[in-house]
Design a protein around this motif. Structure first.
Motif, PDB file in Angstrom:
ATOM      1  N   ARG A   1       0.816  -1.220   0.000  1.00 44.44           N
ATOM      2  CA  ARG A   1       0.000   0.000   0.000  1.00 44.44           C
ATOM      3  C   ARG A   1       0.849   1.270   0.000  1.00 44.44           C
ATOM      4  NH1 ARG A   1      -5.093  -1.422   4.058  1.00 44.44           N
ATOM      5  NH2 ARG A   1      -6.260  -2.670   2.539  1.00 44.44           N
TER       6      ARG A   1
ATOM      7  N   SER B   1       1.194   1.767  -3.751  1.00 40.80           N
ATOM      8  CA  SER B   1       0.040   1.546  -4.612  1.00 40.80           C
ATOM      9  C   SER B   1      -1.146   2.322  -4.068  1.00 40.80           C
ATOM     10  CB  SER B   1      -0.307   0.053  -4.688  1.00 40.80           C
ATOM     11  OG  SER B   1      -1.523  -0.157  -5.390  1.00 40.80           O
ATOM     12  N   THR B   2      -1.995   2.772  -4.952  1.00 43.08           N
ATOM     13  CA  THR B   2      -3.193   3.510  -4.535  1.00 43.08           C
ATOM     14  C   THR B   2      -4.391   2.589  -4.351  1.00 43.08           C
ATOM     15  OG1 THR B   2      -3.768   3.927  -6.859  1.00 43.08           O
ATOM     16  CG2 THR B   2      -2.427   5.596  -5.723  1.00 43.08           C
ATOM     17  N   GLU B   3      -4.253   1.295  -4.678  1.00 40.72           N
ATOM     18  CA  GLU B   3      -5.376   0.373  -4.577  1.00 40.72           C
ATOM     19  C   GLU B   3      -5.471  -0.218  -3.169  1.00 40.72           C
ATOM     20  OE1 GLU B   3      -6.061  -2.241  -8.077  1.00 40.72           O
ATOM     21  OE2 GLU B   3      -4.040  -1.612  -8.644  1.00 40.72           O
ATOM     22  N   PRO B   4      -6.704  -0.395  -2.645  1.00 44.05           N
ATOM     23  CA  PRO B   4      -6.864  -0.996  -1.306  1.00 44.05           C
ATOM     24  C   PRO B   4      -6.259  -2.388  -1.214  1.00 44.05           C
ATOM     25  CG  PRO B   4      -8.915  -0.003  -2.064  1.00 44.05           C
ATOM     26  CD  PRO B   4      -7.976  -0.001  -3.240  1.00 44.05           C
ATOM     27  N   GLU B   5      -6.422  -3.196  -2.277  1.00 42.08           N
ATOM     28  CA  GLU B   5      -5.766  -4.500  -2.345  1.00 42.08           C
ATOM     29  C   GLU B   5      -5.119  -4.645  -3.711  1.00 42.08           C
ATOM     30  OE1 GLU B   5      -6.589  -9.307  -2.344  1.00 42.08           O
ATOM     31  OE2 GLU B   5      -7.907  -8.028  -1.136  1.00 42.08           O
ATOM     32  N   PRO B   6      -3.823  -4.329  -3.809  1.00 41.59           N
ATOM     33  CA  PRO B   6      -3.127  -4.475  -5.089  1.00 41.59           C
ATOM     34  C   PRO B   6      -3.283  -5.892  -5.634  1.00 41.59           C
ATOM     35  CG  PRO B   6      -1.765  -3.324  -3.499  1.00 41.59           C
ATOM     36  CD  PRO B   6      -2.953  -3.839  -2.751  1.00 41.59           C
TER      37      PRO B   6
END
Length: 226
Positions: free
Chosen positions: A182, A185-190
């Protein structure tokens, strides 16, 4: 049976017939507290499908060598367990398959090891939860591995104790990998979080086992002191 009831209900004689046991046995189990009191309508006692399920469970566990005292202890422990919805929290495991089991099926998985103490430990750990008259194991993989360890001679109590330690390490690893991914990465779950984490842990654990076993071999090969 009265009309319009949500679940089927039985008089004691009907319940005994459905369960395949004598009426006096039903009465004895009721007096011992092995089944809950019936619903009363005037002088008529009504039993339901939960009573029938409990009677069938008692019969099945007796056939597997459990005593009535042991069954009573299991029942009390089972009834104190958390509901499956509480254990699973916000949803079912993403990659694990929960398994619904009757108490008899659980006894078959861990022959001779299903005690009130082990059941309480598994419920506390969150491996098991309750769903009406059934037990739910949160992970088919963990269920199968645990059963295999018991078949290999490892006591279930030791399996559960090790599971508690593994859980603590797994939580720490999850914190580490989620934090690292995280942070970049900007995604909650890469998308690659799970496969990459599994690959790293699998490789590191394999090498750790190599080191640990070689250390044992080196220790065992040392010449004894004269």
């Amino acid at each position: 049976m009265a009309e319009g009831r949500e679940h089927r209900e039985y008089r004691m004689e009907e319940l005994a017939k459905e369960a395949g046991i004598p009426v006096r046995t039903v009465r004895f189990y009721r007096e011992r507290g092995l089944i809950s009191p019936p619903r009363r309508e005037g002088r008529i006692a009504w039993y339901d499908d939960h009573h029938l399920a409990r009677l069938r469970t008692i019969t099945g566990l007796l056939e597997r060598g459990h005593t009535l005292t042991g069954i009573a202890d299991l029942a009390r422990t089972f009834e104190s367990g958390r509901d499956v919805a509480e254990v699973l929290g916000l949803g079912e495991p993403t990659e694990e398959t929960p398994v619904h089991l009757t108490p008899e099926q659980l006894a078959d998985y861990f022959e001779g090891e299903v005690t009130a103490e082990n059941l309480a430990a598994a419920l506390d750990l969150g491996y098991l939860a309750t769903d009406g008259d059934e037990i739910v194991h949160i992970s088919r993989r963990l269920l199968e591995v645990s059963a295999e360890l018991v078949r290999e001679g490892v006591p279930l109590s030791a399996v559960l104790s090790a599971g508690r330690e593994v859980r603590a390490h797994a939580d720490a690893l999850a914190d580490l990998f989620v934090g690292v991914m995280r942070a970049h990465s900007t995604e909650p779950e890469p998308p690659q979080l799970r496969p990459l984490a599994r690959a790293v842990v699998d490789a590191e654990l394999s090498m750790a086992l190599d080191r640990r076993l070689r250390r044992d071999d080196d220790t065992g090969s040392q010449p004894s002191e004269p």
